[in-house]
Structure formats: structure tokens, C-alpha cells
Design a protein around this motif. Sequence first.
Motif, PDB file in Angstrom:
ATOM      1  N   ILE A   3       9.822  26.122  46.991  1.00  0.00           N
ATOM      2  CA  ILE A   3       8.434  25.659  47.103  1.00  0.00           C
ATOM      3  C   ILE A   3       7.664  26.613  48.018  1.00  0.00           C
ATOM      4  O   ILE A   3       6.508  26.953  47.766  1.00  0.00           O
ATOM      5  CB  ILE A   3       8.403  24.221  47.666  1.00  0.00           C
ATOM      6  N   VAL A   4       8.311  27.060  49.060  1.00  0.00           N
ATOM      7  CA  VAL A   4       7.670  27.987  49.999  1.00  0.00           C
ATOM      8  C   VAL A   4       7.343  29.301  49.292  1.00  0.00           C
ATOM      9  O   VAL A   4       6.261  29.879  49.468  1.00  0.00           O
ATOM     10  CB  VAL A   4       8.597  28.240  51.223  1.00  0.00           C
ATOM     11  N   ARG A   5       8.276  29.758  48.476  1.00  0.00           N
ATOM     12  CA  ARG A   5       8.020  31.011  47.738  1.00  0.00           C
ATOM     13  C   ARG A   5       6.927  30.823  46.684  1.00  0.00           C
ATOM     14  O   ARG A   5       6.156  31.740  46.429  1.00  0.00           O
ATOM     15  CB  ARG A   5       9.329  31.504  47.111  1.00  0.00           C
ATOM     16  N   GLU A   6       6.919  29.649  46.081  1.00  0.00           N
ATOM     17  CA  GLU A   6       5.829  29.350  45.141  1.00  0.00           C
ATOM     18  C   GLU A   6       4.486  29.382  45.871  1.00  0.00           C
ATOM     19  O   GLU A   6       3.482  29.828  45.324  1.00  0.00           O
ATOM     20  CB  GLU A   6       6.032  27.966  44.502  1.00  0.00           C
ATOM     21  N   PHE A   7       4.518  28.913  47.106  1.00  0.00           N
ATOM     22  CA  PHE A   7       3.309  28.934  47.921  1.00  0.00           C
ATOM     23  C   PHE A   7       2.842  30.389  48.132  1.00  0.00           C
ATOM     24  O   PHE A   7       1.647  30.691  48.030  1.00  0.00           O
ATOM     25  CB  PHE A   7       3.617  28.246  49.263  1.00  0.00           C
ATOM     26  N   CYS A   8       3.785  31.289  48.386  1.00  0.00           N
ATOM     27  CA  CYS A   8       3.436  32.718  48.562  1.00  0.00           C
ATOM     28  C   CYS A   8       2.846  33.282  47.264  1.00  0.00           C
ATOM     29  O   CYS A   8       1.866  34.039  47.297  1.00  0.00           O
ATOM     30  CB  CYS A   8       4.674  33.528  48.954  1.00  0.00           C
ATOM     31  N   ASN A   9       3.439  32.943  46.147  1.00  0.00           N
ATOM     32  CA  ASN A   9       2.920  33.403  44.846  1.00  0.00           C
ATOM     33  C   ASN A   9       1.503  32.886  44.621  1.00  0.00           C
ATOM     34  O   ASN A   9       0.643  33.612  44.125  1.00  0.00           O
ATOM     35  CB  ASN A   9       3.826  32.897  43.722  1.00  0.00           C
TER      36      ASN A   9
ATOM     37  N   ASP B 130       4.851  34.927  37.211  1.00  0.00           N
ATOM     38  CA  ASP B 130       5.629  33.923  36.485  1.00  0.00           C
ATOM     39  C   ASP B 130       7.105  34.292  36.369  1.00  0.00           C
ATOM     40  O   ASP B 130       7.924  33.462  36.011  1.00  0.00           O
ATOM     41  CB  ASP B 130       5.033  33.699  35.095  1.00  0.00           C
ATOM     42  N   ARG B 131       7.452  35.560  36.663  1.00  0.00           N
ATOM     43  CA  ARG B 131       8.837  35.996  36.496  1.00  0.00           C
ATOM     44  C   ARG B 131       9.611  36.039  37.808  1.00  0.00           C
ATOM     45  O   ARG B 131      10.831  35.935  37.815  1.00  0.00           O
ATOM     46  CB  ARG B 131       8.865  37.388  35.845  1.00  0.00           C
TER      47      ARG B 131
ATOM     48  N   LEU C 106      10.104  41.818  45.349  1.00  0.00           N
ATOM     49  CA  LEU C 106      10.275  40.964  44.169  1.00  0.00           C
ATOM     50  C   LEU C 106      11.578  40.192  44.343  1.00  0.00           C
ATOM     51  O   LEU C 106      12.634  40.797  44.539  1.00  0.00           O
ATOM     52  CB  LEU C 106      10.346  41.801  42.890  1.00  0.00           C
ATOM     53  N   ARG C 107      11.483  38.890  44.265  1.00  0.00           N
ATOM     54  CA  ARG C 107      12.680  38.057  44.431  1.00  0.00           C
ATOM     55  C   ARG C 107      12.833  37.188  43.191  1.00  0.00           C
ATOM     56  O   ARG C 107      11.852  36.573  42.742  1.00  0.00           O
ATOM     57  CB  ARG C 107      12.515  37.189  45.686  1.00  0.00           C
ATOM     58  N   LEU C 108      14.034  37.145  42.653  1.00  0.00           N
ATOM     59  CA  LEU C 108      14.250  36.392  41.411  1.00  0.00           C
ATOM     60  C   LEU C 108      14.055  34.890  41.614  1.00  0.00           C
ATOM     61  O   LEU C 108      14.319  34.370  42.705  1.00  0.00           O
ATOM     62  CB  LEU C 108      15.661  36.647  40.880  1.00  0.00           C
TER      63      LEU C 108
ATOM     64  N   GLY D 172      16.663  45.660  38.766  1.00  0.00           N
ATOM     65  CA  GLY D 172      16.318  47.068  38.508  1.00  0.00           C
ATOM     66  C   GLY D 172      15.305  47.187  37.383  1.00  0.00           C
ATOM     67  O   GLY D 172      14.311  47.924  37.482  1.00  0.00           O
ATOM     68  N   VAL D 173      15.542  46.435  36.319  1.00  0.00           N
ATOM     69  CA  VAL D 173      14.621  46.440  35.174  1.00  0.00           C
ATOM     70  C   VAL D 173      13.254  45.906  35.595  1.00  0.00           C
ATOM     71  O   VAL D 173      12.210  46.448  35.233  1.00  0.00           O
ATOM     72  CB  VAL D 173      15.208  45.578  34.022  1.00  0.00           C
ATOM     73  N   LEU D 174      13.294  44.857  36.385  1.00  0.00           N
ATOM     74  CA  LEU D 174      12.058  44.238  36.859  1.00  0.00           C
ATOM     75  C   LEU D 174      11.233  45.243  37.673  1.00  0.00           C
ATOM     76  O   LEU D 174      10.006  45.351  37.507  1.00  0.00           O
ATOM     77  CB  LEU D 174      12.414  43.028  37.722  1.00  0.00           C
TER      78      LEU D 174
END
Lengths: 77, 208
Positions: free
Chosen positions: A61-67, B38-39, B56-58, B67-69
Motif C-alpha cells: 500500500i505504501v508503494r502504491e502511495f508512491c506510485n 501499472d507494471r 523500479l520494484r516488481l 532486466g527486461v523492464l
Amino acid sequence: MDSCFNYSGLKICFNNKLYNLCVIEESLGAFGDFFESKIEIEENHIVVELNLIDNKGDIFIVREFCNYALGLMQNNR
Amino acid sequence: METISFDLKEKDAAVVIKINSKIYPLHTVYSASYVFLDRCYIMLDGDPEKEILVELRLKKDSNLELGVLAREFFNELLNYAFYEEQSRKNAPLRNTLLRAALLSNIGVQEFESEEEKCNEDLEDADWSEIEDLEDEEFEDPEGIAVPWEEKYGENSQKEEENSEEKIEISDDLNKEQTSEAIFSDDLQQGNFVDKQTEHSEKQFEEED
């Protein structure tokens, strides 16, 4: 430089050259159902402390907040 | 100095991309990052005037390769850099077209105001000479100057009246004929039709 990426748990440091304070505040408003927040402004960073309400959600949720904040930055510029 | 590079952090399932902001400015990085929202989870850091860092974090159940990302992110950066450059080049033309489209409405208003002025001028003009000309008698052997209503309007009414009279006459004749047909037992159908045709021919002759 990497301080921002060390957000572990519920403390996030936003670089104030890349994120606006108003955008952070708006994002906090949008996620107000999930956590309570506290904002501190340091020299180069906006530090946001988050407290999850009733253990709703998790770290994602925290990372969604960053996004969400980044999306607003793109749309508001 | 490398223009662009990335460090894989397999343990954290994240990758950090370093971008030279002199080549890819901040707004290009924002645009490219927006596509990836969204990815993966994205976090920005660094100095927008020197080097921008993008992490970028999955996401939770993502099957994507980091790597592809990261390489796709480079492609997206280039895509938006090109788009913004083209947009910058076309800006004068775009603005000119927009201005023309928006100002055309004002042009219509100006035209209408000019038309009103023209009408006012026509009302104020001296029409006495033309009125004198209208009063003068002139020869019109072909009947060109006769208004259409005078020429055809009354006549057409007369024609209508005549046709109505004719219809009345023909009705009377029909009545006579039908009475003949009813009361004469010897009258056959063929003779009755012959009488009708004779009567219609007479009508045509009268009209001629």
C-alpha cells in the motif's frame, strides 16, 4: 543519494526536487482510509511517516502511495 | 560518465536506473515512469540537473524480469524524448493553426458588424434617382418587365375557374349519360364507352 530508496516499512523520504509537497498531501488524502500520516520537511527531502489504520493493507500500500504521487506529478506538470 | 545505466538488486526485486538529465530531462523521465506505473513500483531520486535515479520494484505477483523492464524503460525514455522534440518543433505551426481556428469566430463577428454597417449605409443612401427611373414610362414589347404574378397569377386563377366550370359541365354530361345507360335497356356497354370518348374529344377541341 540512496536515502529515498531506504524506505523500510512506513517512513518515506521524497526528494523535494522531484516531488511537490502539494502532490504528497493530495496523495495522503487519497490514501487516508489506509493510514494516518505525518509530514516533515527536511533540507532536501519531504519525510512522510505513515501509520496503518487497523493493520489495513501492507508495505505494498505504501508503494502504491508512491506510485500515486508520481502519477500526480506527471499529470500536474 | 555513462549516459544511462542500471543496477540490479535481485534480493529486493528492484532495479535502479541512472539517467543523465542533460540528455533525458526530468519531464521525459516523468512521462516514461508514468507508463510503467501499472507494471512496477517506481521511486524517483537524485538531482534533476545532474543525474536522476529511478528505482523500479516488481509488484506482488509479477512475473516480469527486471532486466527486461529496465531496457523497456530506456526505450520509453527515447520514445518520449523524440515525441517532445517533435512537439517542440511543431509548436509554432500548432499554435498558428489553433490561433486561426479560435480567431475565425471573432472574424465572423467582425463580418456581421460590417454587414450591419452596409445595411445602414443602404438605408441612408439617396434613392430618388432610381425612384424617378421607376416612374418613367418605357416600351416593353416582349412583356419582360411585367411581374410574374400579374402575368401568370390572375390568368392561372382564371384557368382554374374555367377548369372548374368544365368539370361541372362534364359531371352534368356524365349524369345524363348514366341516366341514359340506366334507362335504355338496348344501350350496350361498348356504346356507352364510345359516347364517353366522343365527349372527351369535344372537350379537347373546345380547349384548343
